[in-house]
Enzyme design. Sequence first.
Site, PDB file in Angstrom:
ATOM      1  N   GLY A  25       0.881  -1.344  -0.080  1.00  0.00           N
ATOM      2  CA  GLY A  25      -0.025  -0.201   0.368  1.00  0.00           C
ATOM      3  C   GLY A  25       0.294   1.537  -0.106  1.00  0.00           C
TER       4      GLY A  25
ATOM      5  N   CYS B 115     -16.361   5.406 -26.082  1.00  0.00           N
ATOM      6  CA  CYS B 115     -17.538   5.986 -25.891  1.00  0.00           C
ATOM      7  C   CYS B 115     -17.975   6.202 -25.163  1.00  0.00           C
ATOM      8  CB  CYS B 115     -17.882   5.024 -27.226  1.00  0.00           C
ATOM      9  SG  CYS B 115     -17.139   4.722 -28.612  1.00  0.00           S
TER      10      CYS B 115
HETATM   11  N1  LLP Z   1      -1.386  -7.402  -0.374  1.00  0.00           N
HETATM   12  C1  LLP Z   1      -2.293  -7.650  -0.783  1.00  0.00           C
HETATM   13  C2  LLP Z   1      -2.513  -8.179  -0.017  1.00  0.00           C
HETATM   14  C3  LLP Z   1      -3.449  -6.201  -1.536  1.00  0.00           C
HETATM   15  O1  LLP Z   1      -4.128  -6.214  -1.391  1.00  0.00           O
HETATM   16  C4  LLP Z   1      -2.267  -5.654  -1.935  1.00  0.00           C
HETATM   17  C5  LLP Z   1      -3.416  -4.722  -2.924  1.00  0.00           C
HETATM   18  C6  LLP Z   1      -1.151  -5.256  -2.156  1.00  0.00           C
HETATM   19  C7  LLP Z   1      -0.653  -5.876  -1.143  1.00  0.00           C
HETATM   20  C8  LLP Z   1      -0.111  -3.886  -2.458  1.00  0.00           C
HETATM   21  O2  LLP Z   1      -0.893  -3.170  -2.839  1.00  0.00           O
HETATM   22  P1  LLP Z   1       0.004  -1.716  -3.706  1.00  0.00           P
HETATM   23  O3  LLP Z   1       1.555  -1.870  -2.375  1.00  0.00           O
HETATM   24  O4  LLP Z   1       0.676  -2.478  -4.438  1.00  0.00           O
HETATM   25  O5  LLP Z   1      -0.726  -0.440  -3.122  1.00  0.00           O
HETATM   26  N2  LLP Z   1      -6.302  -1.269  -8.373  1.00  0.00           N
HETATM   27  C9  LLP Z   1      -5.510  -0.263  -7.248  1.00  0.00           C
HETATM   28  C10 LLP Z   1      -5.035  -0.493  -6.681  1.00  0.00           C
HETATM   29  C11 LLP Z   1      -5.647  -2.393  -5.616  1.00  0.00           C
HETATM   30  C12 LLP Z   1      -4.439  -2.228  -4.818  1.00  0.00           C
HETATM   31  C13 LLP Z   1      -5.298  -4.065  -4.321  1.00  0.00           C
HETATM   32  N3  LLP Z   1      -4.667  -4.399  -3.578  1.00  0.00           N
HETATM   33  C14 LLP Z   1      -5.184   1.176  -7.644  1.00  0.00           C
HETATM   34  O6  LLP Z   1      -4.180   1.573  -9.463  1.00  0.00           O
HETATM   35  O7  LLP Z   1      -4.558   2.036  -7.203  1.00  0.00           O
END
Ligand code: LLP
Length: 458
Positions: free
Chosen positions: A274, A386
């Site tokens: 995150g 679109c």
């Molecule tokens: N661990 C788990 C259990 C997760 O669900 C996620 C992301 C991560 C790690 C990694 O998070 P990151 O470091 O990449 O923020 N599509 C959205 C983000 C969805 C994140 C889903 N889970 C966007 O484009 O902002």
Amino acid sequence: MADADAGAAPEPAPEPAPEPPLEPGVVPLEPGIWPASTRRLSCGDLSVGGVGLVDIAAEHGTPANVLDLAEFRARCENYRRALPDTEIAYAGKALLTRAVVALVHEQGLALDVCSEGELALAVSAGFPVQRIILHGNAKPPTLLSLATKLRVGRIVVDNLDEIEMLARAAHRTAPQPVLVRITPGVDAGTHRAITTGTEDQKFGLSIKSGAAAAAVRRILALPALRLVGLHCHIGSQVSAVEPYVEAVRRTVNFLAAVRDEHGVTLEQLNIGGGHAIAYTPADAEMRIDRLASAVRGALGHSCAQHDMSVPRLTVEPGRAIAGPSGVTVYTVLNVKHAGARTWVAVDGGMSDNPRPALYGARYIARLVGRVSSAATEPVTVVGRHCESGDILIDSVRLPADVHVGDLLAVPATGAYQHAMASNYNHTPRPPLVGVDNGRSRVLVRRETVADLLSRDVG
Ligand code: LLP
């Protein structure tokens, strides 16, 4: 005899090669948003990983997703340096391809997958199953069977039904290691669609409601499962360390409660990913060194309070590794003046980047391939789909003479872009082109209309 060099002034460090002076109309690069290898070339082009974006567009077409492999590698190294005693698991949902799997493996990271496709890709690219962590709030039985058959290192359990399903799938002679994903009740203050630490969302088992405790009790009673730790993920694009510190405190309190109720000390604590990146100069990014010291401090302190040994920590960054490693190149298809705005339409849009439409994500863009002496003005960059909501960048300053055929480069597009691309309007998805050391190679080829038609067998 005295050393002849003693007391001599130290050799001055070599000066870094100066950036060429900016030609009129050339804007300096926004720091921290482009890959570190990005250079301005005199013709107005940018090079990334030693390869000019104009050449990439000419060779691979547009839109093209470009991935700087050295940047990806350096970001993995940065995590390992900042968190030397912590397991770093790359979250494959941000971007997963064979080359990415190979890099993650080469860097000695673990890998988080959340679907049969991601698992199959990781395994087929030779990633050790032992270092795979399987996630998902609704894993189909087929995925649980495959994962247990492959003996995936850890499965993160998200709900009570899954525990029963998994116990049936697991091999009784070798209990499946599992973590329980708990909801700590922490609001990370990020967009609602990517908030996962609070009570009112679909992920995890709540500490407050007692669901997390019920899951622990049930798993401990099942010989097919071996409970090794807890997991929580409070959200994505989080730039403050405090929510992580609070999540660690609450999770350690729960670890202590498990110990007190069952006499079991869980050895692993996975605090998810995150970590925020900067998409525009206005964005704050997560400082990994600060996060590391705050989380380590909170973990040590909370564990000491409960007279507990410190569990092994895992973090799962996706965006902060892949995001800033990516740049996307588009071609301008037309420029329209309507209402109070200038609309610059490009040959991509919400099918290759749904993030602005989904989360209100903001980006910057830059004209590449020619030097313009025109003053800049705010424009709206839109896609070719679109929908009126197909807006890639609501407002960005571009030279006022931007016209058909110009190339635009958009940085910080390595995470959740290629991975989230769709075929809306029967649009083939862009390729992913890897750049490294002055060379480019196709990592994922461009989809074709023939690919799309071949699925339609009715
Ligand atoms: N661990 C788990 C259990 C997760 O669900 C996620 C992301 C991560 C790690 C990694 O998070 P990151 O470091 O990449 O923020 N599509 C959205 C983000 C969805 C994140 C889903 N889970 C966007 O484009 O902002």
